[in-house]
Enzyme design. Structure first.
Site, PDB file in Angstrom:
ATOM      1  N   GLY A  12      -0.068  -7.532  12.149  1.00 46.26           N
ATOM      2  CA  GLY A  12       0.722  -6.420  11.618  1.00 46.26           C
ATOM      3  C   GLY A  12      -0.153  -5.279  11.139  1.00 46.26           C
ATOM      4  N   ASP A  13       0.475  -4.139  10.876  1.00 45.47           N
ATOM      5  CA  ASP A  13      -0.206  -2.949  10.348  1.00 45.47           C
ATOM      6  C   ASP A  13      -1.275  -2.402  11.288  1.00 45.47           C
ATOM      7  OD1 ASP A  13       1.361  -3.250   8.080  1.00 45.47           O
ATOM      8  OD2 ASP A  13      -0.150  -4.475   7.071  1.00 45.47           O
ATOM      9  N   GLU A  14      -1.052  -2.550  12.571  1.00 51.03           N
ATOM     10  CA  GLU A  14      -2.062  -2.110  13.548  1.00 51.03           C
ATOM     11  C   GLU A  14      -2.022  -0.597  13.762  1.00 51.03           C
ATOM     12  OE1 GLU A  14       0.310  -4.343  14.138  1.00 51.03           O
ATOM     13  OE2 GLU A  14      -0.597  -6.259  14.682  1.00 51.03           O
ATOM     14  N   LYS A  16       1.288   0.891  14.507  1.00 48.08           N
ATOM     15  CA  LYS A  16       2.399   1.039  15.463  1.00 48.08           C
ATOM     16  C   LYS A  16       3.205   2.310  15.189  1.00 48.08           C
ATOM     17  CE  LYS A  16       3.868  -2.995  14.077  1.00 48.08           C
ATOM     18  NZ  LYS A  16       2.744  -3.445  13.258  1.00 48.08           N
ATOM     19  N   GLY A  17       3.472   2.572  13.885  1.00 47.83           N
ATOM     20  CA  GLY A  17       4.258   3.753  13.523  1.00 47.83           C
ATOM     21  C   GLY A  17       3.606   5.026  14.040  1.00 47.83           C
ATOM     22  N   GLY A  40       6.311  -1.851   7.335  1.00 46.47           N
ATOM     23  CA  GLY A  40       6.018  -0.548   6.738  1.00 46.47           C
ATOM     24  C   GLY A  40       5.244   0.242   7.771  1.00 46.47           C
ATOM     25  N   HIS A  41       5.883   1.231   8.359  1.00 53.79           N
ATOM     26  CA  HIS A  41       5.247   1.999   9.429  1.00 53.79           C
ATOM     27  C   HIS A  41       4.927   3.402   8.924  1.00 53.79           C
ATOM     28  CE1 HIS A  41       7.220  -0.808  12.649  1.00 53.79           C
ATOM     29  NE2 HIS A  41       6.391  -1.423  11.829  1.00 53.79           N
ATOM     30  N   THR A  42       3.656   3.737   8.930  1.00 56.62           N
ATOM     31  CA  THR A  42       3.229   5.034   8.417  1.00 56.62           C
ATOM     32  C   THR A  42       3.160   6.044   9.547  1.00 56.62           C
ATOM     33  OG1 THR A  42       1.841   3.774   6.925  1.00 56.62           O
ATOM     34  CG2 THR A  42       1.500   6.159   6.952  1.00 56.62           C
ATOM     35  N   GLN A 223       5.828  -5.979  12.677  1.00 57.99           N
ATOM     36  CA  GLN A 223       4.934  -7.121  12.466  1.00 57.99           C
ATOM     37  C   GLN A 223       3.916  -7.212  13.624  1.00 57.99           C
ATOM     38  OE1 GLN A 223       8.599  -7.826  11.855  1.00 57.99           O
ATOM     39  NE2 GLN A 223       7.855  -6.950   9.975  1.00 57.99           N
ATOM     40  N   THR A 238       6.013 -14.706  10.032  1.00 55.98           N
ATOM     41  CA  THR A 238       7.311 -14.170   9.654  1.00 55.98           C
ATOM     42  C   THR A 238       8.390 -14.991  10.358  1.00 55.98           C
ATOM     43  OG1 THR A 238       8.579 -12.144   9.338  1.00 55.98           O
ATOM     44  CG2 THR A 238       7.425 -12.364  11.442  1.00 55.98           C
ATOM     45  N   ARG A 305       0.045  -4.497  -1.614  1.00 59.72           N
ATOM     46  CA  ARG A 305      -1.023  -5.497  -1.777  1.00 59.72           C
ATOM     47  C   ARG A 305      -2.257  -5.064  -0.995  1.00 59.72           C
ATOM     48  NH1 ARG A 305       1.999 -10.879   0.166  1.00 59.72           N
ATOM     49  NH2 ARG A 305       2.969  -9.370   1.550  1.00 59.72           N
ATOM     50  N   ARG A 307      -4.988  -5.362   1.599  1.00 58.69           N
ATOM     51  CA  ARG A 307      -5.053  -6.141   2.840  1.00 58.69           C
ATOM     52  C   ARG A 307      -6.381  -6.872   2.932  1.00 58.69           C
ATOM     53  NH1 ARG A 307      -2.961  -1.041   6.263  1.00 58.69           N
ATOM     54  NH2 ARG A 307      -0.744  -1.230   5.850  1.00 58.69           N
ATOM     55  N   LEU A 334     -10.458   3.449  15.005  1.00 56.64           N
ATOM     56  CA  LEU A 334     -11.853   3.376  15.431  1.00 56.64           C
ATOM     57  C   LEU A 334     -12.749   4.130  14.455  1.00 56.64           C
ATOM     58  CD1 LEU A 334     -13.479   2.213  17.869  1.00 56.64           C
ATOM     59  CD2 LEU A 334     -13.539   4.547  18.742  1.00 56.64           C
TER      60      LEU A 334
HETATM   61  P1  GDP Z   1       2.086  -0.249  11.274  1.00 54.41           P
HETATM   62  O1  GDP Z   1       2.791  -1.174  10.355  1.00 54.41           O
HETATM   63  O2  GDP Z   1       1.550  -0.948  12.480  1.00 54.41           O
HETATM   64  O3  GDP Z   1       2.893   0.962  11.628  1.00 54.41           O
HETATM   65  O4  GDP Z   1       0.800   0.270  10.466  1.00 54.41           O
HETATM   66  P2  GDP Z   1       0.781   0.765   8.925  1.00 54.41           P
HETATM   67  O5  GDP Z   1       1.408   2.088   8.839  1.00 54.41           O
HETATM   68  O6  GDP Z   1       1.285  -0.303   8.023  1.00 54.41           O
HETATM   69  O7  GDP Z   1      -0.780   0.837   8.661  1.00 54.41           O
HETATM   70  C1  GDP Z   1      -1.614   1.650   9.408  1.00 54.41           C
HETATM   71  C2  GDP Z   1      -2.362   2.589   8.462  1.00 54.41           C
HETATM   72  O8  GDP Z   1      -3.441   3.178   9.154  1.00 54.41           O
HETATM   73  C3  GDP Z   1      -1.524   3.750   7.981  1.00 54.41           C
HETATM   74  O9  GDP Z   1      -1.977   4.144   6.717  1.00 54.41           O
HETATM   75  C4  GDP Z   1      -1.805   4.842   9.022  1.00 54.41           C
HETATM   76  O10 GDP Z   1      -1.604   6.153   8.541  1.00 54.41           O
HETATM   77  C5  GDP Z   1      -3.253   4.596   9.280  1.00 54.41           C
HETATM   78  N1  GDP Z   1      -3.737   4.901  10.622  1.00 54.41           N
HETATM   79  C6  GDP Z   1      -3.102   4.745  11.806  1.00 54.41           C
HETATM   80  N2  GDP Z   1      -3.937   5.051  12.830  1.00 54.41           N
HETATM   81  C7  GDP Z   1      -5.121   5.391  12.262  1.00 54.41           C
HETATM   82  C8  GDP Z   1      -6.404   5.766  12.783  1.00 54.41           C
HETATM   83  O11 GDP Z   1      -6.638   5.829  13.979  1.00 54.41           O
HETATM   84  N3  GDP Z   1      -7.378   6.022  11.849  1.00 54.41           N
HETATM   85  C9  GDP Z   1      -7.176   5.944  10.507  1.00 54.41           C
HETATM   86  N4  GDP Z   1      -8.175   6.213   9.699  1.00 54.41           N
HETATM   87  N5  GDP Z   1      -5.986   5.591  10.001  1.00 54.41           N
HETATM   88  C10 GDP Z   1      -4.984   5.304  10.861  1.00 54.41           C
HETATM   89  P1  IMO Z   2       4.418  -4.093   9.984  1.00 56.21           P
HETATM   90  O1  IMO Z   2       5.602  -3.817  10.879  1.00 56.21           O
HETATM   91  C1  IMO Z   2       1.836  -6.879   7.873  1.00 56.21           C
HETATM   92  C2  IMO Z   2       3.591 -10.711   6.651  1.00 56.21           C
HETATM   93  C3  IMO Z   2       3.697 -10.903   5.149  1.00 56.21           C
HETATM   94  C4  IMO Z   2       3.531 -12.417   5.071  1.00 56.21           C
HETATM   95  C5  IMO Z   2       4.267 -12.899   6.314  1.00 56.21           C
HETATM   96  C6  IMO Z   2       5.702 -13.355   6.038  1.00 56.21           C
HETATM   97  O2  IMO Z   2       4.216  -3.072   8.933  1.00 56.21           O
HETATM   98  O3  IMO Z   2       3.217  -4.396  10.813  1.00 56.21           O
HETATM   99  P2  IMO Z   2       7.952 -12.017   5.523  1.00 56.21           P
HETATM  100  O4  IMO Z   2       8.302 -11.102   4.406  1.00 56.21           O
HETATM  101  O5  IMO Z   2       8.045 -11.390   6.870  1.00 56.21           O
HETATM  102  O6  IMO Z   2       8.662 -13.330   5.462  1.00 56.21           O
HETATM  103  O7  IMO Z   2       6.392 -12.378   5.269  1.00 56.21           O
HETATM  104  O8  IMO Z   2       4.285 -11.809   7.207  1.00 56.21           O
HETATM  105  N1  IMO Z   2       4.209  -9.462   7.165  1.00 56.21           N
HETATM  106  C7  IMO Z   2       3.521  -8.376   7.519  1.00 56.21           C
HETATM  107  N2  IMO Z   2       2.203  -8.098   7.425  1.00 56.21           N
HETATM  108  N3  IMO Z   2       2.670  -5.976   8.408  1.00 56.21           N
HETATM  109  C8  IMO Z   2       3.992  -6.246   8.546  1.00 56.21           C
HETATM  110  O9  IMO Z   2       4.851  -5.428   9.191  1.00 56.21           O
HETATM  111  C9  IMO Z   2       4.475  -7.474   8.042  1.00 56.21           C
HETATM  112  N4  IMO Z   2       5.699  -8.043   7.972  1.00 56.21           N
HETATM  113  C10 IMO Z   2       5.516  -9.264   7.448  1.00 56.21           C
HETATM  114  O10 IMO Z   2       2.682 -10.214   4.475  1.00 56.21           O
HETATM  115  O11 IMO Z   2       2.176 -12.762   5.234  1.00 56.21           O
HETATM  116 MG    MG Z   3       2.742  -1.780   8.399  1.00 58.76          MG
END
Ligand code: GDP
Ligand code: IMO
Ligand code: MG
Length: 430
Positions: A12-14, A16-17, A40-42, A223, A238, A305, A307, A334
């Protein structure tokens, strides 16, 4: 016309948003297909910085239709507040639709998620506490309440009467918690349904007309694959299938309709919550990857939290490529590696005397593996302003190429900053 599934290929949090926001202008339809407000998609674009939990990240393109699909679990209060915030910032939600078939996260789901976590003690999963697991469990047990039910007084009352009786018994007898009132819950959810009614729709015709007309469609993952309930690091996962199969199921389209699966991978690895993480690091190197103090610091978008961070894990990412049929990679963040002299990549696991190329299935074994690292030279040059692959430092090009080779998919996009334009498109997606 392509139907592209964009999925997280780590925990997760790669980013995607960020990428959905970039690609949405080329798509006619964006469908969020799974998860709930655990996501949580930023998005950082010309309109500002947005943190979305349920609304698809394609919402910023006024011409694009955005759908919350049948596979999502919807907390109506969270969705309404997200819609309100977007409208207050001049982002139109007129073309946002939520599936009648999606399940509703009810207050008892949130309570039970938190109470179950407490009762797990040391063995806690580290969930987001948003009621996701209990909501999906009820869906599978066929005791869920669906979005359509909120619009039908009699159905809602009848279903709530049965469900609340059971939930209240569990809440009071097992957890010593307060029961929920049928009357109050009924009125509150009826009202939430009314407030959402303009957006509630049978989204099947919207999606299928787009397919028939050959419109470009983007399926937005939430996720990551390693959190998949079947294929992830169970039980530290999840409760939904975040990958390509989940995209089909959660959107209601067949696998033959998907033309490309994009796997989003950070150039390193992060994880929020508990569970095994073989390439995890701590100390000063971890602080570099965490980027504390920066707007993109590795702090959870949903729960705040910190990461956990680690090196890129090619064993896990290759597995994600394989279980999802990922053909194209988007490598994000990168720029976070810009200052490093050398960068490690986990290319295998050692378990006692043997070398593993695939992640073991159980946490007990996975927690024992030793990562085998390959060390690549860093580039020690800022990359955030670079927009063409050929302008990247050679070592950065080599690093990205090595990741693609190790995981077995072609390079599509690199991102070098959180902004919409901080991307390098190597192979067009649409
Ligand atoms: P998602 O859940 O996959 O949409 O990712 P999140 O939004 O939870 O976390 C990604 C974080 O990295 C956010 O704060 C974005 O603004 C940031 N982000 C996304 N792409 C890049 C990038 O190429 N470089 C940097 N420095 N930040 C990025
Ligand atoms: P995005 O879309 C990162 C993790 C939680 C926990 C596990 C189970 O932003 O990438 P849950 O509440 O789903 O039952 O929790 O999954 N988790 C994520 N970690 N990004 C997410 O979504 C997540 N959604 C769930 O931290 O370890
Ligand atoms: Mg996220």
């Amino acid at each position: 016309m392509p139907v592209v599934a964009l999925i997280g290929a780590q925990w997760g949090d790669e980013g995607k948003g960020h990428l959905v926001d970039l690609l949405a202008s080329k798509a006619r339809l964006v469908v969020r297909y799974g998860g709930g407000n655990n996501a949580g998609h930023t998005v950082v674009n010309h309109l500002g910085t947005f943190k979305l939990h349920l609304v698809p990240s394609g919402i910023f393109d006024p011409a694009t239709v955005n759908v919350i699909g049948p596979g999502v679990v919807v907390n109506p209060e969270v969705l309404l507040s997200e819609i309100k915030d977007l409208e207050a910032r001049a982002v139109s939600t007129a073309k946002l639709f939520v599936s009648e078939r999606a399940h509703v996260i009810m207050p008892y789901h949130v309570m039970l998620d938190q109470l179950q976590e407490e009762s797990r003690g040391e063995g806690k999963i580290g969930t987001t506490g948003r009621g996701i697991g209990p909501a999906y469990a009820d869906k599978m047990s066929r005791t869920g309440i669906r979005v359509a039910d909120l619009l039908h007084e009699e159905t809602l009352l009848n279903r709530l009467r049965v469900v609340l009786e059971e939930k209240n018994r569990v809440l009071t007898r097992l957890y010593n918690a307060k029961p929920l009132s049928l009357h109050d819950t009924y009125l509150r959810y009826l009202d939430l349904g009314r407030q959402l009614s303009d957006h509630i729709s049978n989204v099947h015709p919207i999606i299928h007309r787009a397919l028939e007309k050959d419109f470009p469609v983007l399926l937005e993952g939430a996720q990551g694959s390693l959190l998949d309930v079947d294929h992830g690091t169970y039980p530290y996962v999840t409760s939904s299938p975040p990958g390509a199969a989940g995209a089909c199921q959660g959107a209601g389209i067949g696998p033959t309709a998907i033309s490309s699966v994009i796997g989003v991978l950070k150039a390193y690895t992060t994880r929020v919550g508990e569970g095994p993480f073989p390439s995890e690091i701590e100390g000063p190197e971890a602080d570099v990857l965490r980027q504390i103090g920066m707007p993109w610091a590795e702090v959870g978008t949903t729960t705040g939290r910190l990461r956990r961070v680690g090196w890129f894990d090619a064993v896990m990412s290759r597995y994600a490529v394989q279980i999802n049929g990922i053909d194209t990679l988007a490598i994000t963040k990168l720029d976070v590696l810009d200052t490093l002299e050398t960068i490690k990549v986990c290319v295998g696991y050692r378990l006692h005397e043997t070398q593993l190329e695939y992640p073991p299935a159980t946490v007990a074994v996975l927690s024992q593996v030793e990562p085998i690292y390959e060390e690549l030279p860093g580039w020690q040059t800022p990359t955030s302003d670079i927009r063409r692959f050929q302008d990247m430092p050679e070592a950065a090009q080599a690093y990205v190429a090595r990741l693609c080779q190790l995981v077995g998919a072609r390079l599509g996009i690199i991102s070098v900053g959180p902004g919409r334009d901080q991307t390098i498109v190597v192979n067009e997606v649409f």
